[in-house]
Design a protein around this motif. Structure first.
Motif, mmCIF file in Angstrom:
data_model
loop_
_atom_site.group_PDB
_atom_site.id
_atom_site.type_symbol
_atom_site.label_atom_id
_atom_site.label_comp_id
_atom_site.label_asym_id
_atom_site.label_seq_id
_atom_site.Cartn_x
_atom_site.Cartn_y
_atom_site.Cartn_z
ATOM 1 N N SER A 41 0.965 -1.169 -0.006
ATOM 2 C CA SER A 41 -0.101 -0.040 0.128
ATOM 3 C C SER A 41 0.842 1.208 0.008
ATOM 4 O O SER A 41 0.470 2.332 0.022
ATOM 5 C CB SER A 41 -0.849 0.070 1.150
ATOM 6 O OG SER A 41 -0.159 -0.197 2.464
ATOM 7 N N GLN A 49 -2.188 -7.839 -5.424
ATOM 8 C CA GLN A 49 -2.039 -7.775 -3.789
ATOM 9 C C GLN A 49 -3.010 -8.285 -3.239
ATOM 10 O O GLN A 49 -4.273 -8.630 -3.487
ATOM 11 C CB GLN A 49 -2.355 -5.999 -3.707
ATOM 12 C CG GLN A 49 -1.494 -5.101 -4.493
ATOM 13 C CD GLN A 49 -1.662 -3.533 -4.181
ATOM 14 O OE1 GLN A 49 -2.106 -3.298 -2.884
ATOM 15 N NE2 GLN A 49 -1.224 -2.519 -4.794
ATOM 16 N N LYS A 50 -2.504 -8.938 -2.007
ATOM 17 C CA LYS A 50 -3.359 -9.665 -1.251
ATOM 18 C C LYS A 50 -3.268 -9.319 0.064
ATOM 19 O O LYS A 50 -2.101 -8.593 0.587
ATOM 20 C CB LYS A 50 -3.167 -11.289 -1.444
ATOM 21 C CG LYS A 50 -3.142 -11.469 -2.921
ATOM 22 C CD LYS A 50 -3.068 -13.213 -2.999
ATOM 23 C CE LYS A 50 -3.298 -13.535 -4.401
ATOM 24 N NZ LYS A 50 -2.952 -14.910 -4.713
ATOM 25 N N THR A 51 -4.149 -9.529 0.944
ATOM 26 C CA THR A 51 -4.123 -9.513 2.405
ATOM 27 C C THR A 51 -3.156 -10.461 3.154
ATOM 28 O O THR A 51 -2.729 -11.382 2.362
ATOM 29 C CB THR A 51 -5.278 -9.461 3.169
ATOM 30 O OG1 THR A 51 -5.865 -10.768 3.191
ATOM 31 C CG2 THR A 51 -6.527 -8.704 2.679
ATOM 32 N N GLU A 52 -2.658 -10.123 4.243
ATOM 33 C CA GLU A 52 -1.597 -11.284 4.788
ATOM 34 C C GLU A 52 -2.382 -12.391 5.228
ATOM 35 O O GLU A 52 -1.814 -13.639 4.749
ATOM 36 C CB GLU A 52 -1.290 -10.564 6.004
ATOM 37 C CG GLU A 52 -0.161 -9.468 5.955
ATOM 38 C CD GLU A 52 0.615 -9.470 5.052
ATOM 39 O OE1 GLU A 52 0.735 -8.753 3.990
ATOM 40 O OE2 GLU A 52 1.723 -10.436 5.049
ATOM 41 N N ALA A 53 -3.736 -12.468 5.430
ATOM 42 C CA ALA A 53 -4.568 -13.484 5.468
ATOM 43 C C ALA A 53 -4.746 -14.318 4.298
ATOM 44 O O ALA A 53 -4.363 -15.591 4.355
ATOM 45 C CB ALA A 53 -5.881 -13.336 6.198
ATOM 46 N N GLU A 54 -4.699 -13.681 3.249
ATOM 47 C CA GLU A 54 -4.579 -14.352 1.960
ATOM 48 C C GLU A 54 -3.590 -14.896 1.433
ATOM 49 O O GLU A 54 -3.278 -16.028 0.997
ATOM 50 C CB GLU A 54 -5.340 -13.435 0.768
ATOM 51 C CG GLU A 54 -6.785 -12.750 1.048
ATOM 52 C CD GLU A 54 -7.216 -11.691 -0.020
ATOM 53 O OE1 GLU A 54 -8.411 -11.775 -0.562
ATOM 54 O OE2 GLU A 54 -6.190 -11.026 -0.316
ATOM 55 N N TRP A 55 -2.473 -14.243 1.779
ATOM 56 C CA TRP A 55 -1.208 -15.033 1.639
ATOM 57 C C TRP A 55 -0.970 -16.208 2.427
ATOM 58 O O TRP A 55 -0.417 -17.117 1.912
ATOM 59 C CB TRP A 55 0.024 -13.822 1.716
ATOM 60 C CG TRP A 55 0.163 -12.947 0.618
ATOM 61 C CD1 TRP A 55 0.065 -11.519 0.804
ATOM 62 C CD2 TRP A 55 0.505 -12.911 -0.735
ATOM 63 N NE1 TRP A 55 0.289 -10.892 -0.422
ATOM 64 C CE2 TRP A 55 0.510 -11.706 -1.208
ATOM 65 C CE3 TRP A 55 0.488 -13.949 -1.522
ATOM 66 C CZ2 TRP A 55 0.826 -11.434 -2.783
ATOM 67 C CZ3 TRP A 55 0.920 -14.006 -2.910
ATOM 68 C CH2 TRP A 55 0.968 -12.558 -3.342
ATOM 69 N N ARG A 68 7.135 -13.353 1.498
ATOM 70 C CA ARG A 68 6.275 -12.252 1.993
ATOM 71 C C ARG A 68 7.260 -11.594 3.148
ATOM 72 O O ARG A 68 6.912 -10.312 3.673
ATOM 73 C CB ARG A 68 5.039 -12.532 2.654
ATOM 74 C CG ARG A 68 4.180 -13.218 1.811
ATOM 75 C CD ARG A 68 4.098 -12.479 0.270
ATOM 76 N NE ARG A 68 3.580 -11.027 0.455
ATOM 77 C CZ ARG A 68 3.831 -10.419 -0.682
ATOM 78 N NH1 ARG A 68 3.982 -10.572 -1.786
ATOM 79 N NH2 ARG A 68 3.375 -8.992 -0.317
#
Ligand SMILES: [Zn+2]
Length: 179
Positions: A41, A49-55, A68
């Protein structure tokens, strides 16, 4: 985060702009042992781009740490370090084709080496690492990361006068040429 593009890094060195301050903030963070945080961001908007949860959902623990958090796998972790079948090495984070097997460079160091990346596939940044204690002191390295998702791949080194991409096999997925 270590994700300033080459242009930014060069400009920072020349003019000492805000980008420079940011680069040093990154180094300070790394020294403090804080989490490596690719800037999804920040000033560089990666296409994927993904959220940490998605990664975390997509990647296993080691893949997450490497891609990451900027970790370095232990040497010989990945079978790619001493095997190279014809094909294209893709990013484990976003599947972008990164390195062709034709640019593979066999080295007895336990990581995956290439002379070149695919055009427009890899960006460089600044990253501090001691390679899991292999270096006596943490050192500033030129980082290689995926152009599309920002995932940390490894570093760009000069070994015996040859410029090489020293890549974590954990970050790669080799797809056979005939697939
Ligand atoms: Zn990627």
């Amino acid at each position: 985060m270590g994700l300033l593009g080459t242009k930014h890094s060069r400009r920072a060195m020349l003019t000492g702009t805000a980008a420079s301050a940011m680069a040093w903030a990154i180094v300070a963070k790394a020294r403090a042992g804080e989490t490596y945080a690719p800037s999804v961001s920040g000033p560089f908007n990666f296409e994927v781009q993904k959220t940490e949860a998605e990664w975390r959902d997509q990647l296993n623990d080691l893949e997450y740490q490497v891609l990451r958090e900027g970790a370095t796998e232990f040497p010989t972790t990945s079978p790619y370090w001493n095997t190279n079948d014809p094909g294209m090495y893709h990013c484990k984070g976003c599947d972008l084709p990164l390195y062709t097997s034709e640019w593979y460079s066999p080295q007895q160091i336990g990581f995956v080496f290439f002379n070149h990346s695919d055009p427009n596939a890899v960006l460089t940044g600044i990253h501090q690492t001691d390679y899991n204690g292999a270096l006596p002191e943490p050192k500033m390295m030129m980082e290689a990361h995926c152009r599309r998702c920002g995932g940390h791949l490894g570093h760009i080194l000069i070994i015996e006068g040859e410029v090489l991409h020293c890549i974590n096999g954990t970050a790669l997925d080799l797809k056979p040429a005939d697939a």
